[in-house]
Write an enzyme that holds these catalytic residues in place. Structure first.
Site, PDB file in Angstrom:
ATOM      1  N   SER A 187       0.857  10.544 -17.113  1.00  0.00           N
ATOM      2  CA  SER A 187       0.948   9.351 -16.566  1.00  0.00           C
ATOM      3  C   SER A 187       1.257   9.312 -15.204  1.00  0.00           C
ATOM      4  O   SER A 187       1.753  10.302 -14.575  1.00  0.00           O
ATOM      5  CB  SER A 187       2.112   8.556 -17.171  1.00  0.00           C
ATOM      6  OG  SER A 187       2.770   7.376 -16.633  1.00  0.00           O
TER       7      SER A 187
ATOM      8  N   TYR B 210      11.356   8.479 -21.250  1.00  0.00           N
ATOM      9  CA  TYR B 210       9.817   8.380 -21.310  1.00  0.00           C
ATOM     10  C   TYR B 210       9.135   9.077 -20.158  1.00  0.00           C
ATOM     11  O   TYR B 210       8.318  10.081 -20.441  1.00  0.00           O
ATOM     12  CB  TYR B 210       9.173   6.961 -21.480  1.00  0.00           C
ATOM     13  CG  TYR B 210       7.774   6.956 -21.313  1.00  0.00           C
ATOM     14  CD1 TYR B 210       6.896   7.361 -22.274  1.00  0.00           C
ATOM     15  CD2 TYR B 210       7.191   6.495 -20.097  1.00  0.00           C
ATOM     16  CE1 TYR B 210       5.569   7.276 -21.951  1.00  0.00           C
ATOM     17  CE2 TYR B 210       6.009   6.462 -19.825  1.00  0.00           C
ATOM     18  CZ  TYR B 210       5.146   6.972 -20.796  1.00  0.00           C
ATOM     19  OH  TYR B 210       3.701   6.951 -20.518  1.00  0.00           O
TER      20      TYR B 210
ATOM     21  N   LYS C 119       7.158  12.898 -20.030  1.00  0.00           N
ATOM     22  CA  LYS C 119       5.709  13.318 -19.386  1.00  0.00           C
ATOM     23  C   LYS C 119       5.660  14.383 -18.219  1.00  0.00           C
ATOM     24  O   LYS C 119       4.920  15.169 -18.128  1.00  0.00           O
ATOM     25  CB  LYS C 119       4.872  12.142 -18.899  1.00  0.00           C
ATOM     26  CG  LYS C 119       4.950  10.946 -19.871  1.00  0.00           C
ATOM     27  CD  LYS C 119       3.557  11.388 -20.752  1.00  0.00           C
ATOM     28  CE  LYS C 119       3.263  10.603 -22.093  1.00  0.00           C
ATOM     29  NZ  LYS C 119       2.496  11.117 -23.050  1.00  0.00           N
TER      30      LYS C 119
HETATM   31  N1  UFG Z   1       5.222  -7.485 -15.368  1.00  0.00           N
HETATM   32  C1  UFG Z   1       5.810  -8.857 -15.211  1.00  0.00           C
HETATM   33  N2  UFG Z   1       6.011  -9.159 -16.295  1.00  0.00           N
HETATM   34  C2  UFG Z   1       5.756  -8.909 -17.485  1.00  0.00           C
HETATM   35  C3  UFG Z   1       5.214  -7.663 -17.700  1.00  0.00           C
HETATM   36  C4  UFG Z   1       4.996  -6.914 -16.614  1.00  0.00           C
HETATM   37  O1  UFG Z   1       5.620  -9.428 -13.982  1.00  0.00           O
HETATM   38  O2  UFG Z   1       6.170  -9.505 -18.591  1.00  0.00           O
HETATM   39  C5  UFG Z   1       4.900  -6.772 -14.081  1.00  0.00           C
HETATM   40  C6  UFG Z   1       5.847  -5.573 -13.859  1.00  0.00           C
HETATM   41  O3  UFG Z   1       6.774  -5.827 -12.995  1.00  0.00           O
HETATM   42  C7  UFG Z   1       4.785  -4.601 -13.093  1.00  0.00           C
HETATM   43  C8  UFG Z   1       3.353  -4.863 -13.798  1.00  0.00           C
HETATM   44  O4  UFG Z   1       3.342  -6.202 -14.404  1.00  0.00           O
HETATM   45  O5  UFG Z   1       4.569  -4.984 -11.878  1.00  0.00           O
HETATM   46  C9  UFG Z   1       2.741  -4.203 -14.718  1.00  0.00           C
HETATM   47  O6  UFG Z   1       4.011  -3.692 -15.768  1.00  0.00           O
HETATM   48  P1  UFG Z   1       3.624  -3.033 -16.823  1.00  0.00           P
HETATM   49  O7  UFG Z   1       4.816  -2.954 -17.947  1.00  0.00           O
HETATM   50  O8  UFG Z   1       2.273  -3.587 -17.781  1.00  0.00           O
HETATM   51  O9  UFG Z   1       3.264  -1.539 -16.601  1.00  0.00           O
HETATM   52  P2  UFG Z   1       4.290  -0.436 -15.740  1.00  0.00           P
HETATM   53  O10 UFG Z   1       3.393  -0.164 -14.497  1.00  0.00           O
HETATM   54  O11 UFG Z   1       5.560  -0.884 -15.618  1.00  0.00           O
HETATM   55  O12 UFG Z   1       4.268   0.635 -16.837  1.00  0.00           O
HETATM   56  C10 UFG Z   1       3.048   1.388 -16.808  1.00  0.00           C
HETATM   57  C11 UFG Z   1       3.190   2.243 -18.209  1.00  0.00           C
HETATM   58  C12 UFG Z   1       4.360   3.106 -18.466  1.00  0.00           C
HETATM   59  C13 UFG Z   1       4.219   4.046 -17.282  1.00  0.00           C
HETATM   60  C14 UFG Z   1       4.292   3.354 -15.946  1.00  0.00           C
HETATM   61  C15 UFG Z   1       4.276   4.165 -14.854  1.00  0.00           C
HETATM   62  O13 UFG Z   1       3.150   1.043 -19.126  1.00  0.00           O
HETATM   63  O14 UFG Z   1       3.967   3.583 -19.357  1.00  0.00           O
HETATM   64  O15 UFG Z   1       3.192   2.483 -15.816  1.00  0.00           O
HETATM   65  O16 UFG Z   1       4.504   3.444 -13.541  1.00  0.00           O
HETATM   66  F1  UFG Z   1       5.277   4.814 -17.394  1.00  0.00           F
END
Ligand code: UFG
Length: 343
Positions: A126, A151, A155
């Site tokens: 990741s 998590y 990785k």
């Molecule tokens: N977001 C919102 N509202 C929500 C959900 C997400 O604004 O309800 C935003 C988050 O703040 C972020 C973006 O949408 O800016 C993406 O969020 P995700 O949770 O979909 O994904 P992340 O980038 O946080 O996480 C992903 C993977 C993880 C990994 C991570 C590494 O899901 O497994 O990238 O950066 F660890």
């Protein structure tokens, strides 16, 4: 047909990869304990490829059960290891579950692979290993940083395990694919993401809000140093990501490359959360109810990939636009509703 063992093959990325493997002429053998996946994914895969794919209900931390699979299947030529827990928040609350399942399964798998002289592995890593990167876009040379969740640490540790095995003189050849943000679903809408409970990821939360399962999307902060203040991510269509696994397997089977290689798998484009919401609305014609809320703890302000290495070495190229990915996620959400309505 060459047999490729796919752990976590009933899961989100796993199921899409199984389809692409079949379409590329491989014989995928699924191993899954269904702890975070549904048997319905197997039906979806079968509906797409026109036949059943073998599946063993096995937990990858169970070496004995894994050994039985390798004995039964005999001529496995390579493994794609997806099986892992992936909820960042849960990993903070229950770190031992993550170390046991994510690290334990890789160790058990590598030991059994060694016993059976199977020495080709594609590992699901990741972009979380880059932490908060100092410069963008991130290349594979961008320094790996201290993980900010158990998590993420699993990785990082798994990549270190592969590094140590490679340095030991083992015959193992492995490729770790560092995924950016996988989204979307198969264009057939027969397989897709099946989040457990309230989704923590953006796109399933968007589609569930749009269909009325959730009242409103909260965008986590609009005071970041980005053009519209919301976080930047690199959203990659899951089918493009799945195809990256097929080309990675091909590279291993052709004995190309080093004993261990890392590749970023993304689109190379940074997208803000607001742009992602707009892309969903324009792709589907559905208006989304959202509000701006406070920042979410642990969010990286901005990250997107440099994919030159994957393009050069694997011939990896994304073919789907963000809108197409959003549309496919929506079609999948609608098909889930229709199938529940029929029950
Ligand atoms: N977001 C919102 N509202 C929500 C959900 C997400 O604004 O309800 C935003 C988050 O703040 C972020 C973006 O949408 O800016 C993406 O969020 P995700 O949770 O979909 O994904 P992340 O980038 O946080 O996480 C992903 C993977 C993880 C990994 C991570 C590494 O899901 O497994 O990238 O950066 F660890």
């Amino acid at each position: 047909m060459k047999k490729i063992l796919v752990t976590g093959g009933a899961g989100y990325i796993g199921s899409h990869t199984v389809v692409e493997l079949v379409e590329a002429g491989y014989e995928p053998i699924i191993v899954d304990n269904f702890s975070n996946s549904e048997e319905s994914a197997l039906e979806g895969i079968a509906a797409i490829v026109g036949r059943n794919v073998t599946c063993h209900r096995v937990d990858c931390t169970d070496s004995k059960a894994l050994r039985e699979v390798f004995e039964k299947e005999q001529d496995i030529v390579g493994v794609i290891h997806f099986a892992a827990n992936k909820a960042v928040g849960e990993s903070v609350e229950n770190p031992l579950k993550y170390y046991h399942n994510n690290v334990g399964s890789l160790v058990a798998l590598l030991q059994v692979m060694e016993e059976f002289k199977v020495n080709k592995l594609v590992f699901s890593s990741s972009c979380t290993v880059y932490g908060v990167p100092e410069s963008l876009p991130v290349t594979e040379e961008t320094p790996v940083q201290k993980a900010n969740s158990p998590y993420g640490n699993t990785k990082k540790i798994c990549e270190e395990i592969l590094t140590d095995v490679a340095a030991s003189g083992s015959t193992l050849k492995s490729i770790a694919l560092r995924y950016f943000n996988p989204i979307g679903a198969h264009p057939s809408a027969k397989i897709g993401e099946l989040p457990l409970g309230v989704p923590s990821n953006l796109v399933p939360f968007i589609t569930q809000t749009a269909i009325g399962m959730r009242e409103q999307l909260t965008i986590f902060g609009n005071d970041y140093d980005t053009p519209d203040g919301t976080n930047i991510r690199d959203y990659v269509h899951v089918v493009d990501l799945a195809k990256a696994h097929v080309v990675a397997v091909e590279r291993l089977l052709e004995e190309k490359g080093e004993s261990l290689e890392f590749f970023n798998i993304g689109t190379g484009n940074g997208t803000t959360v607001l742009e992602a919401v707009k892309a969903f609305e324009s792709a589907t014609g559905v208006k989304l109810n959202y509000k701006i809320g406070p920042r979410r703890a642990g969010d990286v302000p901005k990250i997107y990939a440099d994919v030159a290495k994957a393009t050069e070495a694997l011939g990896f190229k994304t073919t789907s636009t963000l809108e197409e990915a959003m549309k496919s996620a929506w079609d999948w959400q609608v098909s889930l509703k229709e199938s529940t309505a029929k029950v």
